[in-house]
Write a protein that holds these residues in place. Structure first.
Motif, PDB file in Angstrom:
ATOM      1  N   ILE A 283     -60.137  42.631  58.933  1.00 42.87           N
ATOM      2  CA  ILE A 283     -61.139  42.242  57.946  1.00 42.87           C
ATOM      3  C   ILE A 283     -61.153  40.729  57.746  1.00 42.87           C
ATOM      4  O   ILE A 283     -60.106  40.116  57.523  1.00 42.87           O
ATOM      5  CB  ILE A 283     -60.882  42.945  56.596  1.00 42.87           C
ATOM      6  N   ILE A 284     -62.374  40.165  57.826  1.00 42.78           N
ATOM      7  CA  ILE A 284     -62.576  38.746  57.537  1.00 42.78           C
ATOM      8  C   ILE A 284     -63.763  38.607  56.588  1.00 42.78           C
ATOM      9  O   ILE A 284     -64.606  39.506  56.489  1.00 42.78           O
ATOM     10  CB  ILE A 284     -62.831  37.901  58.804  1.00 42.78           C
ATOM     11  N   ASP A 285     -63.818  37.489  55.889  1.00 47.45           N
ATOM     12  CA  ASP A 285     -64.983  37.108  55.104  1.00 47.45           C
ATOM     13  C   ASP A 285     -65.556  35.866  55.751  1.00 47.45           C
ATOM     14  O   ASP A 285     -64.815  34.945  56.109  1.00 47.45           O
ATOM     15  CB  ASP A 285     -64.600  36.817  53.649  1.00 47.45           C
ATOM     16  N   ILE A 286     -66.888  35.854  55.912  1.00 39.96           N
ATOM     17  CA  ILE A 286     -67.559  34.676  56.457  1.00 39.96           C
ATOM     18  C   ILE A 286     -68.547  34.167  55.419  1.00 39.96           C
ATOM     19  O   ILE A 286     -69.072  34.947  54.618  1.00 39.96           O
ATOM     20  CB  ILE A 286     -68.250  34.958  57.811  1.00 39.96           C
ATOM     21  N   LYS A 287     -68.773  32.843  55.431  1.00 41.32           N
ATOM     22  CA  LYS A 287     -69.635  32.278  54.394  1.00 41.32           C
ATOM     23  C   LYS A 287     -70.338  31.018  54.881  1.00 41.32           C
ATOM     24  O   LYS A 287     -69.747  30.183  55.563  1.00 41.32           O
ATOM     25  CB  LYS A 287     -68.815  31.933  53.153  1.00 41.32           C
ATOM     26  N   LEU A 288     -71.608  30.913  54.470  1.00 36.99           N
ATOM     27  CA  LEU A 288     -72.355  29.663  54.524  1.00 36.99           C
ATOM     28  C   LEU A 288     -72.538  29.219  53.081  1.00 36.99           C
ATOM     29  O   LEU A 288     -72.896  30.026  52.220  1.00 36.99           O
ATOM     30  CB  LEU A 288     -73.724  29.858  55.172  1.00 36.99           C
ATOM     31  N   THR A 289     -72.307  27.941  52.810  1.00 39.65           N
ATOM     32  CA  THR A 289     -72.476  27.418  51.451  1.00 39.65           C
ATOM     33  C   THR A 289     -73.947  27.101  51.188  1.00 39.65           C
ATOM     34  O   THR A 289     -74.752  27.010  52.129  1.00 39.65           O
ATOM     35  CB  THR A 289     -71.648  26.139  51.244  1.00 39.65           C
ATOM     36  N   ASP A 290     -74.280  26.894  49.930  1.00 37.28           N
ATOM     37  CA  ASP A 290     -75.651  26.519  49.578  1.00 37.28           C
ATOM     38  C   ASP A 290     -76.050  25.202  50.249  1.00 37.28           C
ATOM     39  O   ASP A 290     -77.205  25.018  50.637  1.00 37.28           O
ATOM     40  CB  ASP A 290     -75.833  26.453  48.061  1.00 37.28           C
ATOM     41  N   THR A 291     -75.105  24.295  50.408  1.00 36.61           N
ATOM     42  CA  THR A 291     -75.384  23.031  51.089  1.00 36.61           C
ATOM     43  C   THR A 291     -75.719  23.277  52.557  1.00 36.61           C
ATOM     44  O   THR A 291     -76.645  22.664  53.107  1.00 36.61           O
ATOM     45  CB  THR A 291     -74.169  22.079  50.976  1.00 36.61           C
ATOM     46  N   GLN A 292     -74.989  24.191  53.207  1.00 35.02           N
ATOM     47  CA  GLN A 292     -75.274  24.509  54.607  1.00 35.02           C
ATOM     48  C   GLN A 292     -76.621  25.203  54.763  1.00 35.02           C
ATOM     49  O   GLN A 292     -77.390  24.881  55.666  1.00 35.02           O
ATOM     50  CB  GLN A 292     -74.181  25.397  55.189  1.00 35.02           C
ATOM     51  N   THR A 293     -76.917  26.169  53.893  1.00 35.57           N
ATOM     52  CA  THR A 293     -78.176  26.900  54.054  1.00 35.57           C
ATOM     53  C   THR A 293     -79.385  26.019  53.754  1.00 35.57           C
ATOM     54  O   THR A 293     -80.472  26.277  54.254  1.00 35.57           O
ATOM     55  CB  THR A 293     -78.221  28.165  53.180  1.00 35.57           C
ATOM     56  N   ALA A 294     -79.193  24.957  52.967  1.00 33.64           N
ATOM     57  CA  ALA A 294     -80.301  24.033  52.676  1.00 33.64           C
ATOM     58  C   ALA A 294     -80.783  23.335  53.946  1.00 33.64           C
ATOM     59  O   ALA A 294     -81.938  22.902  54.011  1.00 33.64           O
ATOM     60  CB  ALA A 294     -79.874  23.003  51.639  1.00 33.64           C
ATOM     61  N   THR A 295     -79.937  23.232  54.966  1.00 35.16           N
ATOM     62  CA  THR A 295     -80.309  22.548  56.204  1.00 35.16           C
ATOM     63  C   THR A 295     -80.963  23.482  57.221  1.00 35.16           C
ATOM     64  O   THR A 295     -81.425  23.015  58.260  1.00 35.16           O
ATOM     65  CB  THR A 295     -79.087  21.894  56.870  1.00 35.16           C
ATOM     66  N   LEU A 296     -80.994  24.787  56.935  1.00 35.31           N
ATOM     67  CA  LEU A 296     -81.548  25.737  57.897  1.00 35.31           C
ATOM     68  C   LEU A 296     -83.069  25.640  57.916  1.00 35.31           C
ATOM     69  O   LEU A 296     -83.711  25.571  56.874  1.00 35.31           O
ATOM     70  CB  LEU A 296     -81.120  27.159  57.548  1.00 35.31           C
TER      71      LEU A 296
END
Length: 113
Positions: free
Chosen positions: A66-79
């Motif tokens: 089991i792992i947790d993966i995450k994109l931060t709000d700062t990262q998703t703002a660049t998508l």
């Protein structure tokens, strides 16, 4: 033995955190032990010319797969507002590399500031 990656698509809202818990299992539904393994998850455009982000990885339960993966709000703002691609690459303790999951990220603008 070749691994055929599972396919799963997700919608990601720009300027918001995006987190998932992933549990890796073999063909018999037994946990894949991730002890000594490393996991990499990246977001790319379809032609694979621009990498947008590396997901943060937390090894929640290595022996339980089991792992947790995450994109931060700062990262998703660049998508970009388009369909982007991601995949999950696991490198085991012996250096063997296999893709276990892949898919499309549908990027949604979101309107609340």
């Amino acid at each position: 033995m070749a691994i055929i990656p599972a396919k799963k698509n997700f919608t990601v809202n720009r300027r918001a955190d995006f987190a998932l818990r992933l549990a890796f299992k073999d063909g018999n539904s037994n946990a894949i032990n991730l002890t000594g393994s490393t996991v990499a998850v990246q977001v790319w455009d379809k032609p694979r010319k621009t990498k947008y982000a590396d997901f943060g990885i937390t090894y929640t339960n290595r022996s339980g797969g089991i792992i947790d993966i995450k994109l931060t709000d700062t990262q998703t703002a660049t998508l970009r507002l388009e369909e982007l691609e991601y995949d999950v690459l696991i490198t085991d303790a012996n250096g063997n590399k296999n893709y276990y999951l892949e898919g499309t990220l549908f990027i949604s603008e979101g309107y609340t500031a």
